[in-house]
Design an enzyme around this catalytic site. Structure first.
Site, short mmCIF file in Angstrom:
data_model
loop_
_atom_site.label_atom_id
_atom_site.label_comp_id
_atom_site.label_asym_id
_atom_site.label_seq_id
_atom_site.Cartn_x
_atom_site.Cartn_y
_atom_site.Cartn_z
N ASP A 29 -5.01 -25.28 -37.36
CA ASP A 29 -5.68 -26.59 -37.25
C ASP A 29 -6.79 -26.35 -37.77
OD1 ASP A 29 -6.18 -26.72 -35.16
OD2 ASP A 29 -5.75 -29.18 -35.22
N GLU A 52 1.23 -15.95 -31.75
CA GLU A 52 0.11 -14.84 -31.80
C GLU A 52 0.13 -13.11 -31.23
OE1 GLU A 52 -0.66 -19.20 -32.25
OE2 GLU A 52 0.47 -17.76 -30.89
N HIS A 117 -8.80 -31.64 -29.30
CA HIS A 117 -7.77 -31.24 -28.35
C HIS A 117 -7.86 -29.06 -28.51
CE1 HIS A 117 -7.66 -30.59 -33.28
NE2 HIS A 117 -6.95 -29.63 -33.15
N HIS A 118 -7.28 -28.38 -28.22
CA HIS A 118 -6.86 -27.13 -28.43
C HIS A 118 -8.62 -26.25 -27.02
CE1 HIS A 118 -4.03 -26.83 -30.30
NE2 HIS A 118 -4.44 -26.98 -31.49
N GLY A 419 0.91 -0.13 -22.21
CA GLY A 419 2.26 -0.09 -21.09
C GLY A 419 2.82 -1.53 -20.91
N ASP A 449 17.35 -3.02 -24.24
CA ASP A 449 17.04 -4.60 -24.37
C ASP A 449 16.31 -5.64 -23.04
OD1 ASP A 449 18.53 -3.41 -21.97
OD2 ASP A 449 19.84 -4.28 -21.53
N ASN A 476 21.54 -0.97 -21.36
CA ASN A 476 21.16 -0.10 -19.54
C ASN A 476 21.15 -1.25 -19.26
OD1 ASN A 476 18.40 -0.12 -20.00
ND2 ASN A 476 18.04 1.28 -20.36
N GLY A 478 19.30 -3.51 -18.16
CA GLY A 478 18.36 -4.72 -17.68
C GLY A 478 17.41 -3.30 -17.66
N GLU A 482 10.98 0.11 -14.01
CA GLU A 482 11.42 -0.41 -13.41
C GLU A 482 13.06 -0.22 -11.82
OE1 GLU A 482 11.26 -2.26 -15.94
OE2 GLU A 482 9.20 -3.15 -15.84
#
Length: 576
Positions: A29, A52, A117-118, A419, A449, A476, A478, A482
């Site tokens: 708005d 965003e 608001h916001h 990253g 994925d 793969n 996951g 990590e």
């Protein structure tokens, strides 16, 4: 009397002068009046993103592929701008010029501070701008129409010269205020202030003396800021006219054509190919161009190139061994350095350069039919074409693509320093639009994925705009990067396995023709046959390829990087 123009229209004209044709963002708005002007502007297309964060990623990708321009995102006050801030921070980290336009409450509301608001409900209307200060080179709130044009010009100029994000906060009642058009007749400059002639001459002499002292045994090491600060053409002339061997850091991939006969490959410290590591680290002099020494860009800080053998050229300073020369920038220095070093071409030609090429594995540990990274990336290098835009997600993809050469004028897009997983989906949208503007080739996205689940919505925007990237989805099971860093068998590195080949149909507009296509490949033979299919390679429509891979397979460079990172980031219970 000077002609008049609204402040919002003035801003759009400045962006049009920079050849910005796409504006990313989400309506809210406090920006709707400005968006009326955007939608009605003949040279600007309002993209309209799913959120965003994706819009910020898209603006980043757009700016990377369109170096004569900048990326632009428009959000609303508070909820919108904060949603985008991770994407803006990434652009700051990786030195990408992005303008974030924020529609904010009217000047009277900012003065009287009602509980709108916001807001945070405590009258701190400046809280979000203070947050933005951490991720922008400069910002401006347009409160006074007498200075609005100058502030717009100042902020945009800082964006293009520093290659960093900037913010413009525009109150709702300021958008349609009228100001003179006069400033629009003076083009914005992207040039740094000129180098001091006396200091620059001294620096040139010093560099030549160092090359002479090294008996011409010198190499170039090209990195990210050579791309960000637009010296690719100057670097090309420098390496070709001098003949010195040239190498690149990971973030500098595609800054130099990797088929050039004097190009030796990617140097990543201790995880480099042995022949590359030996050539770079044994050179008597390393001339670094646009270096950015982050952990993943240097093999976890394992560069073996001491300062006494290094010259560094940067956008705003030059380092010659231990001496720093501020305000001596490479954009102006390199053209003057070329004739000074061209005389060493004969000596440089005697320096051997390892041939950088794709290497298929002689023995695949995963089996003859299983698709492995060791096989896939050399095979993909045969699929790549000149002028392709290749977007690789943080993790297995960004490391895998490093090990194979890209064709002439291909562009590599990756986010090695910041990253943020999922970044590439939004970035692919922006990159594809920029590629379309510049008549580049195909846009190819490589993503896992796990990463794509964060930002998959933006694929619907690509289809609405009739963009036709190929999405290579590495399934793969996951978060593989990590798994290598920590928690190899932990559940937190697993994800839900979506029905990937059905997603394009779900997200596609009902009237999209030709319809999107999706494929699943389980074996090398299936994948090879698909890549050899002319209709697939020609990108007649958007396509998704689900590539089934072992969850513990990864490029060798990533495995070595993870091992190094694991040692420095070890979780130690100090209280025990």
């Amino acid at each position: 009397m000077s002609e008049q123009i609204t402040i919002g229209a003035y801003l759009l004209e400045r962006l049009a002068q920079l050849k910005v044709t796409s504006m990313f963002g989400v309506p809210g708005d406090f920006n709707l009046g400005f968006l009326d002007l955007v939608e009605d502007h003949p040279a600007m297309e309002w993209i309209g993103n799913c959120n965003e964060l994706n819009a910020a990623y898209a603006a980043d990708g757009y700016a990377r592929v369109k170096p004569t321009s900048i990326g632009v995102i428009t959000t609303t006050f508070g909820v919108g701008e904060l949603s985008a801030i991770n994407g803006i921070a990434g652009a700051f980290s990786e030195m990408v010029p992005v303008l974030h336009i924020v529609g904010v409450p009217s000047t009277s509301q900012q003065k009287n501070k009602p509980m709108l608001h916001h807001t945070l409900g405590d009258g701190r209307y400046d809280a979000y701008a203070k947050a933005a200060e951490q991720f922008a080179i400069t910002q401006a709130t347009l409160l006074d129409k007498r200075t609005a044009a100058q502030e717009i010009d100042r902020v945009i100029t800082a964006c293009i010269t520093s290659a960093r994000p900037v913010y413009l906060f525009i109150p709702t009642d300021v958008v349609f205020m009228k100001i003179p058009t006069g400033n629009l007749h003076t083009p914005l400059t992207s040039a740094f202030p000129p180098n001091d002639e006396e200091t620059e001459q001294f620096v040139l002499d010093e560099i030549v003396r160092k090359v002479e002292a090294a008996d011409g045994d010198a190499i170039f090491l090209v990195d990210a800021c050579a791309v960000r600060h637009h010296v690719k053409d100057e670097v090309k002339e420098l390496v070709e006219k001098t003949g010195f061997p040239v190498y690149a850091a990971p973030m500098g991939k595609s800054a130099v054509w990797e088929g050039y006969e004097r190009y030796g490959g990617i140097y990543v410290g201790s995880i480099s190919r042995p022949e590359i590591k030996e050539k770079v680290e044994s050179a008597k002099l390393i001339i670094s161009i646009g270096g950015l020494k982050s952990d993943f860009n240097t093999g976890n800080f394992t560069y073996r190139i001491p300062k006494q053998r290094t010259i560094e050229l940067h956008s705003d300073h030059t380092l010659v061994q231990y001496a720093k020369y501020d305000a001596i920038g490479m954009k102006q220095l390199i053209p003057k350095l070329i004739p000074r070093l061209a005389g060493f071409a004969a000596a440089a030609s005697k320096l051997s350069v390892p041939r950088f090429g794709a290497r298929f594995p002689t023995e695949d540990p995963l089996g003859e039919e299983t698709i492995s990274h060791a096989w896939m990336w050399p095979r993909m290098s045969q699929f790549f074409r000149e002028k392709d835009v290749i977007v690789s997600e943080t993790g297995t993809s960004s490391f895998g693509v490093l090990d194979v050469p890209l064709p002439k004028d291909a562009i590599n897009v990756s986010q090695i320093l910041w990253g943020s997983i999922g970044w590439t989906v939004g970035s692919t949208l922006g990159a594809a639009l920029a590629a379309r503007d510049q008549n580049l080739g195909r846009t190819l996205l490589f993503i896992g994925d796990g990463s794509i689940q964060l930002t998959i919505q933006e694929v619907s925007t690509m289809m609405r705009l009739r963009l036709k990237p190929i999405i290579f989805l590495l399934n793969n099971s996951g978060y593989t990067i990590e798994r290598y860093l920590h928690g190899t068998h932990r559940k937190y590195n697993d994800i839900v396995n979506w029905k990937w080949t059905q997603l394009l149909d779900v997200l596609a507009p009902a009237d999209l023709e030709p319809r999107p296509k999706s494929y699943t490949v389980h074996t090398k033979k299936e994948f090879d046959e698909l890549l050899n299919t002319p209709s697939f390679a020609s990108c007649e429509t958007i396509q998704l390829v689900e590539i089934m891979m072992d969850r513990f397979d990864a490029p060798q460079a990533l495995q070595r990087q993870a091992e190094l990172s694991g040692k420095t980031n070890a979780y130690v219970a100090e209280y025990l």
